[in-house]
Design a protein around this motif. Structure first.
Motif, PDB file in Angstrom:
ATOM      1  N   GLN A 141      19.508  16.471 -32.843  1.00 45.22           N
ATOM      2  CA  GLN A 141      19.744  17.910 -32.984  1.00 45.22           C
ATOM      3  C   GLN A 141      19.090  18.732 -31.867  1.00 45.22           C
ATOM      4  O   GLN A 141      17.997  18.415 -31.400  1.00 45.22           O
ATOM      5  CB  GLN A 141      19.226  18.386 -34.331  1.00 45.22           C
ATOM      6  N   VAL A 142      19.800  19.781 -31.517  1.00 48.79           N
ATOM      7  CA  VAL A 142      19.292  20.714 -30.523  1.00 48.79           C
ATOM      8  C   VAL A 142      18.153  21.531 -31.126  1.00 48.79           C
ATOM      9  O   VAL A 142      18.241  21.978 -32.270  1.00 48.79           O
ATOM     10  CB  VAL A 142      20.432  21.666 -30.101  1.00 48.79           C
ATOM     11  N   GLY A 143      17.081  21.724 -30.362  1.00 46.79           N
ATOM     12  CA  GLY A 143      15.979  22.557 -30.844  1.00 46.79           C
ATOM     13  C   GLY A 143      15.642  23.641 -29.832  1.00 46.79           C
ATOM     14  O   GLY A 143      15.991  23.539 -28.644  1.00 46.79           O
ATOM     15  N   ALA A 144      14.977  24.688 -30.304  1.00 46.23           N
ATOM     16  CA  ALA A 144      14.593  25.783 -29.404  1.00 46.23           C
ATOM     17  C   ALA A 144      13.699  25.263 -28.281  1.00 46.23           C
ATOM     18  O   ALA A 144      13.729  25.762 -27.153  1.00 46.23           O
ATOM     19  CB  ALA A 144      13.875  26.880 -30.190  1.00 46.23           C
ATOM     20  N   ASP A 145      12.933  24.207 -28.571  1.00 45.87           N
ATOM     21  CA  ASP A 145      12.012  23.632 -27.577  1.00 45.87           C
ATOM     22  C   ASP A 145      12.725  23.008 -26.389  1.00 45.87           C
ATOM     23  O   ASP A 145      12.082  22.697 -25.380  1.00 45.87           O
ATOM     24  CB  ASP A 145      11.192  22.492 -28.211  1.00 45.87           C
ATOM     25  N   ASP A 146      14.006  22.755 -26.544  1.00 49.14           N
ATOM     26  CA  ASP A 146      14.736  22.111 -25.450  1.00 49.14           C
ATOM     27  C   ASP A 146      15.126  23.110 -24.360  1.00 49.14           C
ATOM     28  O   ASP A 146      15.710  22.728 -23.347  1.00 49.14           O
ATOM     29  CB  ASP A 146      16.003  21.426 -25.998  1.00 49.14           C
ATOM     30  N   PHE A 147      14.804  24.378 -24.599  1.00 51.87           N
ATOM     31  CA  PHE A 147      15.184  25.431 -23.659  1.00 51.87           C
ATOM     32  C   PHE A 147      13.967  26.270 -23.279  1.00 51.87           C
ATOM     33  O   PHE A 147      12.977  26.311 -24.010  1.00 51.87           O
ATOM     34  CB  PHE A 147      16.250  26.348 -24.278  1.00 51.87           C
ATOM     35  N   GLU A 148      14.123  26.980 -22.172  1.00 53.11           N
ATOM     36  CA  GLU A 148      13.080  27.925 -21.775  1.00 53.11           C
ATOM     37  C   GLU A 148      13.767  29.197 -21.281  1.00 53.11           C
ATOM     38  O   GLU A 148      14.796  29.134 -20.605  1.00 53.11           O
ATOM     39  CB  GLU A 148      12.205  27.306 -20.666  1.00 53.11           C
ATOM     40  N   LEU A 149      13.233  30.345 -21.681  1.00 50.71           N
ATOM     41  CA  LEU A 149      13.772  31.629 -21.223  1.00 50.71           C
ATOM     42  C   LEU A 149      12.881  32.088 -20.077  1.00 50.71           C
ATOM     43  O   LEU A 149      11.682  32.326 -20.291  1.00 50.71           O
ATOM     44  CB  LEU A 149      13.744  32.645 -22.370  1.00 50.71           C
ATOM     45  N   GLN A 158      18.129  33.732 -28.822  1.00 47.96           N
ATOM     46  CA  GLN A 158      18.640  33.109 -30.045  1.00 47.96           C
ATOM     47  C   GLN A 158      19.758  32.097 -29.783  1.00 47.96           C
ATOM     48  O   GLN A 158      20.238  31.443 -30.719  1.00 47.96           O
ATOM     49  CB  GLN A 158      19.156  34.194 -31.004  1.00 47.96           C
ATOM     50  N   ALA A 159      20.191  31.971 -28.511  1.00 45.84           N
ATOM     51  CA  ALA A 159      21.319  31.087 -28.212  1.00 45.84           C
ATOM     52  C   ALA A 159      21.061  29.641 -28.629  1.00 45.84           C
ATOM     53  O   ALA A 159      21.944  29.009 -29.229  1.00 45.84           O
ATOM     54  CB  ALA A 159      21.693  31.195 -26.732  1.00 45.84           C
ATOM     55  N   PRO A 160      19.872  29.063 -28.351  1.00 47.79           N
ATOM     56  CA  PRO A 160      19.649  27.680 -28.794  1.00 47.79           C
ATOM     57  C   PRO A 160      19.763  27.523 -30.307  1.00 47.79           C
ATOM     58  O   PRO A 160      20.349  26.558 -30.794  1.00 47.79           O
ATOM     59  CB  PRO A 160      18.227  27.372 -28.296  1.00 47.79           C
ATOM     60  N   ARG A 161      19.207  28.479 -31.050  1.00 40.89           N
ATOM     61  CA  ARG A 161      19.325  28.396 -32.506  1.00 40.89           C
ATOM     62  C   ARG A 161      20.791  28.488 -32.936  1.00 40.89           C
ATOM     63  O   ARG A 161      21.251  27.776 -33.842  1.00 40.89           O
ATOM     64  CB  ARG A 161      18.511  29.528 -33.166  1.00 40.89           C
ATOM     65  N   ALA A 162      21.543  29.344 -32.258  1.00 36.55           N
ATOM     66  CA  ALA A 162      22.970  29.482 -32.568  1.00 36.55           C
ATOM     67  C   ALA A 162      23.690  28.150 -32.349  1.00 36.55           C
ATOM     68  O   ALA A 162      24.519  27.732 -33.165  1.00 36.55           O
ATOM     69  CB  ALA A 162      23.588  30.570 -31.684  1.00 36.55           C
ATOM     70  N   LEU A 163      23.341  27.465 -31.266  1.00 33.14           N
ATOM     71  CA  LEU A 163      23.982  26.181 -30.982  1.00 33.14           C
ATOM     72  C   LEU A 163      23.611  25.143 -32.039  1.00 33.14           C
ATOM     73  O   LEU A 163      24.462  24.394 -32.531  1.00 33.14           O
ATOM     74  CB  LEU A 163      23.608  25.693 -29.575  1.00 33.14           C
ATOM     75  N   ALA A 164      22.322  25.124 -32.407  1.00 31.50           N
ATOM     76  CA  ALA A 164      21.881  24.177 -33.445  1.00 31.50           C
ATOM     77  C   ALA A 164      22.601  24.452 -34.755  1.00 31.50           C
ATOM     78  O   ALA A 164      23.079  23.534 -35.435  1.00 31.50           O
ATOM     79  CB  ALA A 164      20.359  24.265 -33.624  1.00 31.50           C
ATOM     80  N   ASP A 165      22.721  25.724 -35.107  1.00 33.28           N
ATOM     81  CA  ASP A 165      23.419  26.093 -36.355  1.00 33.28           C
ATOM     82  C   ASP A 165      24.892  25.700 -36.290  1.00 33.28           C
ATOM     83  O   ASP A 165      25.465  25.199 -37.261  1.00 33.28           O
ATOM     84  CB  ASP A 165      23.298  27.603 -36.609  1.00 33.28           C
ATOM     85  N   LEU A 166      25.495  25.933 -35.136  1.00 33.82           N
ATOM     86  CA  LEU A 166      26.906  25.581 -34.958  1.00 33.82           C
ATOM     87  C   LEU A 166      27.102  24.076 -35.161  1.00 33.82           C
ATOM     88  O   LEU A 166      27.987  23.641 -35.905  1.00 33.82           O
ATOM     89  CB  LEU A 166      27.341  25.979 -33.544  1.00 33.82           C
ATOM     90  N   MET A 167      26.252  23.281 -34.510  1.00 32.36           N
ATOM     91  CA  MET A 167      26.401  21.832 -34.598  1.00 32.36           C
ATOM     92  C   MET A 167      26.153  21.338 -36.020  1.00 32.36           C
ATOM     93  O   MET A 167      26.701  20.317 -36.429  1.00 32.36           O
ATOM     94  CB  MET A 167      25.449  21.122 -33.628  1.00 32.36           C
ATOM     95  N   ALA A 168      25.324  22.066 -36.746  1.00 34.32           N
ATOM     96  CA  ALA A 168      25.015  21.661 -38.120  1.00 34.32           C
ATOM     97  C   ALA A 168      26.024  22.232 -39.119  1.00 34.32           C
ATOM     98  O   ALA A 168      25.884  22.031 -40.324  1.00 34.32           O
ATOM     99  CB  ALA A 168      23.608  22.109 -38.477  1.00 34.32           C
ATOM    100  N   GLY A 169      27.020  22.943 -38.620  1.00 34.61           N
ATOM    101  CA  GLY A 169      28.054  23.456 -39.521  1.00 34.61           C
ATOM    102  C   GLY A 169      27.640  24.699 -40.277  1.00 34.61           C
ATOM    103  O   GLY A 169      28.239  25.039 -41.287  1.00 34.61           O
ATOM    104  N   ARG A 170      26.623  25.403 -39.795  1.00 37.24           N
ATOM    105  CA  ARG A 170      26.139  26.581 -40.513  1.00 37.24           C
ATOM    106  C   ARG A 170      26.784  27.876 -40.045  1.00 37.24           C
ATOM    107  O   ARG A 170      26.422  28.951 -40.518  1.00 37.24           O
ATOM    108  CB  ARG A 170      24.609  26.679 -40.375  1.00 37.24           C
ATOM    109  N   THR A 171      27.723  27.813 -39.104  1.00 36.92           N
ATOM    110  CA  THR A 171      28.385  29.038 -38.648  1.00 36.92           C
ATOM    111  C   THR A 171      29.858  28.990 -39.039  1.00 36.92           C
ATOM    112  O   THR A 171      30.404  27.919 -39.312  1.00 36.92           O
ATOM    113  CB  THR A 171      28.271  29.209 -37.122  1.00 36.92           C
ATOM    114  N   THR A 172      30.478  30.146 -39.067  1.00 40.36           N
ATOM    115  CA  THR A 172      31.893  30.228 -39.404  1.00 40.36           C
ATOM    116  C   THR A 172      32.596  31.045 -38.322  1.00 40.36           C
ATOM    117  O   THR A 172      32.066  32.058 -37.867  1.00 40.36           O
ATOM    118  CB  THR A 172      32.093  30.907 -40.773  1.00 40.36           C
ATOM    119  N   GLY A 173      33.776  30.599 -37.942  1.00 42.71           N
ATOM    120  CA  GLY A 173      34.509  31.306 -36.894  1.00 42.71           C
ATOM    121  C   GLY A 173      33.808  31.141 -35.559  1.00 42.71           C
ATOM    122  O   GLY A 173      33.090  30.171 -35.330  1.00 42.71           O
ATOM    123  N   LYS A 174      33.990  32.106 -34.697  1.00 44.84           N
ATOM    124  CA  LYS A 174      33.431  32.032 -33.361  1.00 44.84           C
ATOM    125  C   LYS A 174      31.938  32.357 -33.388  1.00 44.84           C
ATOM    126  O   LYS A 174      31.523  33.385 -33.925  1.00 44.84           O
ATOM    127  CB  LYS A 174      34.165  33.026 -32.449  1.00 44.84           C
TER     128      LYS A 174
END
Lengths: 345, 345
Positions: A17-25, A322-338
């Motif tokens: 799973q993707v985590g926020a730690d995998d990115f840096e702003l 919040q983009a990394p969290r959005a990606l993690a949520d998307l991959m985990a099926g927690r988002t709907t639509g775009k």
């Protein structure tokens, strides 16, 4: 201004799973705007399953290359407003898309062709349509959905029964709605009961089931007792096997990707012989390879959105961080639509 | 006459390799020839990999049904000579094909449509062409080869590089030769060094390799350094994976069957995602679903055989009782070209 610009960078390739730690702003210096360039302030950027494939040292051959570590993430379609322009036809204040991805600002060369061939710098007609729609139904998602129906000959076909997997996803829900508009009977599957209800009640599919509710083959047989003619595959694995089993002779399958395989070892369909015995066609495709369909798609989708026959569904995260969290949520099926990130106004 | 007629029957479904013990040669009573019927004395019958699929209690869905135990084996294309006729247009002495399979004689209804749609009773033009050719290049094998090239758009295409697997098999060698005649560059693979030499020296393919000579991907890369555009798959499994890896963008694959899987648990291609990333099309098909191409195929193949540009290769077994051994040899890769059983003169 340069010390107010930020970019998200990959700090390491996630395992599983993707985590926020995998990115840096990180703050970035913006170059001066040169002749033929514009400075774009990001308003919206995109989160897609395909990004997960680029977060691997071993990104699959033929796909886009892996994101380099500790560099701004290019090749993600993004919406913004021009703040400064030295390029003709790209006035200050215009809403545009480009492919410079997860960052607050970008200096974009107006003549440069984007990596995916699709979102080179382009002024968008946002009259009567929300700008971020160009990241979804009017943009890459719409093109992927429409091209999928195109490659399986479902655009000008007689009415068929189509199964759409991952139907509550950004592309899936568009395939469902486009297929309905094109006269087909739509069977949808998704990963939660809530999504199934939404697909039935709001999106108006003809039948829908939760992929966890018993064996896929049985759920599919219940939803489409006479089998299916078309299948839109965004999952692969067990879904593709169930489709092969349920297909009627001369059925056609669009292989849009296999999100189920992006975070684990992929398994091919064990019943592929059915493709031979039932004269089936399977067509892998990438939306970005069908840019020639973009105008036609946008014309139809704009009309469908405006007359209410296509519903635009978004899951929005606020702030670039919040983009990394959005990606993690998307991959985990927690988002709907775009799935979208609102970076600024 | 009736006590001189024999039929081969399945006595049990083989597990793994086919053995002579799995069959029984039994005397059969022939019915009287009724109005609209003919009595045909078998001269040649056919041995195909597809038969193996019908020797399973669990014959795959959508394919022909399993052969029933202790019954004559129907649905195998067979050549014979009419001995007695009560059907107009089917004179005594004419050479015909029908689908009554592994038996010495058959009473055939002239109006009956064969199970596979192809070999309903039909008088064959054997002027200048050997009758058994209609079991091979001029019959089901030719149709399967030609339809395979048709479904991947290789008939009227610009010159491409095509890989043909199982290229020394009855269908494979025809695909090779047809593809050459149609202007393509042909890369062939087979299971023995001797077959590879024969493909290069006699059949005239452009490159060939033994599938046992190292990893398939490496052999293929050596034979087709720039990749392949088309692939004719009669093997599945590791061959299909190698093809997916070697395919150029927008490549096309004909799935003719997966002989490698008929005697063991099938495994799907683990790299199917490449179909998406490279915009590949995979089309399963059965030759018998393309009977509309039969006349066109026979016209072209007859000319190619007669001018020497298509070589007819046969492995012949003498006597109906040898058919099981012929099938076992075929499945084990010990035959070359079309495998035939000569039943009588």
């Amino acid at each position: 201004m340069s010390n107010e610009a930020y970019a998200l960078q990959v700090s390491r390739y996630p395992v599983g799973q993707v985590g926020a730690d995998d990115f840096e702003l990180v703050p970035v210096d913006l170059p001066e705007v040169a002749d033929g360039q514009v400075l774009v302030r990001t308003t919206w950027t995109s989160v897609d399953p395909g990004l997960r494939l680029r977060l691997r040292a071993d990104a699959p051959e033929g796909y886009f290359p892996a994101f380099p570590l500790h560099q701004p993430m290019d090749g993600i379609v993004t919406i913004g407003v021009i703040e400064e322009s030295r390029a003709e036809g790209f006035p200050v204040g215009a809403t545009v898309w480009h492919s410079y991805g997860w960052r607050t600002h970008a200096v974009v060369d107006a003549g440069e062709v984007a990596m995916n061939g699709l979102a080179s710098l382009r002024v968008l007609d946002v009259d009567g349509i929300a700008p971020q729609t160009y990241l979804g139904p009017m943009g890459p998602m719409g093109l992927t959905a429409y091209a999928g129906l195109h490659v399986i000959g479902a655009i000008d076909d007689e009415p068929r029964t189509i199964w759409v997997s991952a139907a509550a996803g950004a592309v899936g829900v568009l395939v469902c709605q486009m297929a309905r508009q094109l006269g087909h009977r739509v069977v949808a599957s998704a990963g939660t009961d809530e999504k199934v209800r939404w697909l039935l009640d709001e999106i108006g599919v003809d039948a829908a089931f939760d992929r966890h509710d018993g064996p896929l083959g049985e759920s599919l047989a219940q939803a489409a007792p006479e089998g299916i003619d078309l299948y839109f595959d965004a999952v692969g694995g067990d879904h593709l096997e169930a489709a092969l089993a349920a297909m009627r002779p001369f059925g056609r399958i669009a292989l849009c990707g296999s999100v189920g395989d992006y975070e684990r070892e992929p398994a091919g369909p064990r019943n592929l012989f059915l493709a031979t015995s039932k004269n089936l066609t399977m067509r892998g495709y990438r939306g970005s390879s069908y840019v020639d369909l973009l105008d036609e798609m946008q014309r139809r989708v704009r009309a469908w959105i405006q007359d209410g026959s296509v519903t635009v569904k978004e899951t929005v995260y606020d702030g670039l961080d919040q983009a990394p969290r959005a990606l993690a949520d998307l991959m985990a099926g927690r988002t709907t639509g775009k799935t979208l990130v609102r970076v600024g106004d």
